[in-house]
Design a protein around this motif. Sequence first.
Motif, mmCIF file in Angstrom:
data_model
loop_
_atom_site.group_PDB
_atom_site.id
_atom_site.type_symbol
_atom_site.label_atom_id
_atom_site.label_comp_id
_atom_site.label_asym_id
_atom_site.label_seq_id
_atom_site.Cartn_x
_atom_site.Cartn_y
_atom_site.Cartn_z
ATOM 1 N N GLY A 1 -1.173 7.466 1.081
ATOM 2 C CA GLY A 1 -0.880 7.518 -0.343
ATOM 3 C C GLY A 1 -2.109 7.306 -1.200
ATOM 4 N N LEU A 2 -1.881 6.770 -2.379
ATOM 5 C CA LEU A 2 -2.967 6.558 -3.327
ATOM 6 C C LEU A 2 -3.949 5.496 -2.833
ATOM 7 C CD1 LEU A 2 -3.622 7.936 -5.986
ATOM 8 C CD2 LEU A 2 -2.450 6.097 -7.190
ATOM 9 N N HIS A 3 -3.439 4.532 -2.081
ATOM 10 C CA HIS A 3 -4.307 3.496 -1.521
ATOM 11 C C HIS A 3 -5.312 4.114 -0.550
ATOM 12 C CE1 HIS A 3 -1.956 0.076 -3.131
ATOM 13 N NE2 HIS A 3 -0.909 0.885 -2.950
ATOM 14 N N GLY A 4 -4.853 4.991 0.307
ATOM 15 C CA GLY A 4 -5.747 5.661 1.247
ATOM 16 C C GLY A 4 -6.741 6.561 0.542
ATOM 17 N N GLY B 1 7.527 -3.560 5.879
ATOM 18 C CA GLY B 1 7.651 -3.495 4.427
ATOM 19 C C GLY B 1 6.353 -3.708 3.680
ATOM 20 N N TYR B 2 5.240 -3.833 4.412
ATOM 21 C CA TYR B 2 3.951 -3.994 3.761
ATOM 22 C C TYR B 2 3.373 -2.626 3.376
ATOM 23 C CZ TYR B 2 4.141 -8.783 5.509
ATOM 24 O OH TYR B 2 4.515 -10.065 5.768
ATOM 25 N N ILE B 3 2.506 -2.623 2.351
ATOM 26 C CA ILE B 3 1.885 -1.374 1.893
ATOM 27 C C ILE B 3 0.950 -0.852 2.979
ATOM 28 C CG2 ILE B 3 0.366 -0.336 0.173
ATOM 29 C CD1 ILE B 3 1.326 -2.465 -1.811
ATOM 30 N N ASN B 4 1.077 0.428 3.260
ATOM 31 C CA ASN B 4 0.182 1.079 4.217
ATOM 32 C C ASN B 4 -1.067 1.521 3.452
ATOM 33 O OD1 ASN B 4 -1.137 2.726 6.044
ATOM 34 N ND2 ASN B 4 0.758 3.582 6.884
ATOM 35 N N LYS B 5 -2.138 0.785 3.601
ATOM 36 C CA LYS B 5 -3.359 1.026 2.815
ATOM 37 C C LYS B 5 -4.110 2.281 3.247
ATOM 38 C CE LYS B 5 -3.052 -2.666 0.237
ATOM 39 N NZ LYS B 5 -4.053 -3.723 0.255
ATOM 40 N N SER B 6 -3.684 2.899 4.322
ATOM 41 C CA SER B 6 -4.370 4.119 4.780
ATOM 42 C C SER B 6 -3.676 5.394 4.301
ATOM 43 C CB SER B 6 -4.455 4.134 6.310
ATOM 44 O OG SER B 6 -3.146 4.164 6.878
ATOM 45 N N LEU C 1 -7.851 0.613 -4.256
ATOM 46 C CA LEU C 1 -6.887 0.303 -5.314
ATOM 47 C C LEU C 1 -6.583 -1.181 -5.315
ATOM 48 C CD1 LEU C 1 -5.081 1.441 -7.524
ATOM 49 C CD2 LEU C 1 -3.362 1.945 -5.787
ATOM 50 N N ASP C 2 -6.667 -1.794 -6.485
ATOM 51 C CA ASP C 2 -6.480 -3.243 -6.591
ATOM 52 C C ASP C 2 -5.380 -3.549 -7.604
ATOM 53 O OD1 ASP C 2 -6.905 -5.958 -6.266
ATOM 54 O OD2 ASP C 2 -8.415 -6.037 -7.848
ATOM 55 N N GLY C 3 -4.417 -4.358 -7.213
ATOM 56 C CA GLY C 3 -3.357 -4.782 -8.133
ATOM 57 C C GLY C 3 -2.253 -3.756 -8.300
ATOM 58 N N ARG C 4 -1.329 -4.093 -9.181
ATOM 59 C CA ARG C 4 -0.185 -3.204 -9.446
ATOM 60 C C ARG C 4 -0.571 -2.083 -10.405
ATOM 61 N NH1 ARG C 4 4.934 -4.513 -8.040
ATOM 62 N NH2 ARG C 4 5.320 -6.581 -7.147
ATOM 63 N N PHE C 5 0.222 -1.027 -10.413
ATOM 64 C CA PHE C 5 0.030 0.063 -11.367
ATOM 65 C C PHE C 5 1.388 0.677 -11.671
ATOM 66 C CE2 PHE C 5 -0.396 1.769 -7.118
ATOM 67 C CZ PHE C 5 0.257 2.986 -7.133
ATOM 68 N N ALA D 1 5.562 9.396 -2.736
ATOM 69 C CA ALA D 1 4.359 9.870 -2.046
ATOM 70 C C ALA D 1 3.119 9.057 -2.397
ATOM 71 C CB ALA D 1 4.118 11.338 -2.379
ATOM 72 N N LEU D 2 3.155 8.353 -3.530
ATOM 73 C CA LEU D 2 1.978 7.602 -3.982
ATOM 74 C C LEU D 2 1.782 6.303 -3.196
ATOM 75 C CD1 LEU D 2 2.221 8.006 -7.862
ATOM 76 C CD2 LEU D 2 0.778 9.273 -6.258
ATOM 77 N N GLU D 3 2.846 5.779 -2.627
ATOM 78 C CA GLU D 3 2.721 4.509 -1.896
ATOM 79 C C GLU D 3 3.702 4.484 -0.728
ATOM 80 O OE1 GLU D 3 1.623 0.558 -3.836
ATOM 81 O OE2 GLU D 3 3.794 0.313 -3.548
#
Length: 417
Positions: free
Chosen positions: A202-205, A195-200, A214-218, A187-189
Amino acid sequence: MFPQPSNSNQHLVYTKPLSVQGSSALVPVENGEFTKADMIIRESQKLQDDLRSLGMKIKQHEDKLSLLTTEKSQLDDAILHLQVAIGKSKSSSTAKIGNADDLHITTEEEVNKQILQHEKSAAGILCQVKTHHGAQASLLGLTQDVVGVVAMLGKVEDDNLSRLFSEYLGVETVLAIVCRTYEGVKALELYDKEGYINKSCGLHGLGASIGRPLDGRFLVICLESLRPYAGKYVVDDSQRKLDILNPRLPNGECPAGFIGFAVNMINIDNRYLFCLTPSGYGLRETLFYNLFSRLQVYKTRAEMIQALPCISDGALSLDGGMIRSCGVFSLGNREAVDVRFPRPERPLGLDQHIEMERQMMNTQWKKDKVFDDLKREKTMLDMAKFSFNKKKSDFLKYLATSSSYATQVQTAPYLHQ
C-alpha cells in the motif's frame, strides 16, 4: 269548518318566508304592481353582485401580489449571486489581512510544493510519485482509484478566501486523499493476520520505496460513501453551483454583508463536475458539500455577528472571523496554514467585472420597479378589502331589515276587504 274569505276583494299574500337569494319570487298585486318583497329581492341581488365583484378584485390583487413577491425573491437571489462574483473579484483588494507576503497569488505549482514539504505525509508521498514518476504512478494499482489531494481538487479566485478555507478545514483535511470507492481506500493500507499494518504494501510500501516512510495517521475520503447534496443546481451555471436558499433574518431580509456559500466559491475542473462516483455525482455535491456544508461567507466580522440568527452551519468573514458551527466560535489570532487552494489559471478579467456590474445595475433596477409595483398592488388590495368589508356590512344590515319585513308578512293574517 273555517270561515271562507271573500274572493272578490282579497289581497294575495305569501305566508312562507321571503327569499333574498332568488329573483323569481314575484308577488303580484292589483294593477300589476310588484310588492315590497320583490324590491327587497332585487336590492339583495344587487348587493350580492357587488360583493362578488369586489371579491374577484381582491383575488386578482392577491394573485398579482403573489407573482410579484416571487419575482422579487428571484431578483434578490440573482443580486446575491452577482454580489458573490463581484465580491470575489474585489476581496483581495478590500480585505488585506496580515503581512503582504501572505497575499501573493497561489499557483497550482506552488501548492504542489507546499504539499511536498510535508515529506512524511500520505499527500506528500503521492505528490512526490506523481511529480517524479508520473507515467509509472498511473500504472500503480493503489493509486488508480485516487482522485487526488483535497488542496489540489479545487481552486479559489482569491488568496484571502483560500487562506480562510484552508484554516477552517485544517491542514489534516486539506492534505486528505480522496478516493472514488471504498475499494480504493482499502488499497492504500493493508494488514497482516494479526491486524497490524503491513508496511511493505500500500501507501506505506510506496513511501518506503522512495525514501519517505509514512509517519502517523492520515485522512482518506471515500466519495461513494458520502451523502451528496440532494437539492437543485443553479440554472445555466457551467460550474454546477448548488442552488441553496440564501439566508434570511427573522424579518425576511437577507443579512447585510452576505457574499455567498463557501461550497459555491470553489472552482472545480470540468472533469470533476460530473460522474465521478458510481452514482454519477461530481466533487461539488459530494466532497466539498460535506467539507463546507452551508458555510456562509460575509464581508466583515461585525456583519457576520449580526447574521447569527440565520447561521446554522458556520460562517467566515473576509477580515478573519470564524464560526465553526452553531454556537461554536473560533477566537484568537489566525493560524498560518502552509497549504492553500490554488487560484484559477485565468482569473476574473476586467471586462467580466464590468459586465457583472452592468448586470447588477439592471437587476437592481428591475427589483426597484417590482418593489414599486408591490407597494401599489398592496394599496389597491387594501382599498378593495375596505370596500368589500363596507359593502358586506351594508348587505348584512339590509338582510336584517328585509328579514324583519319577511317575518311580518309571514305572520300576517289573511286580509279582508
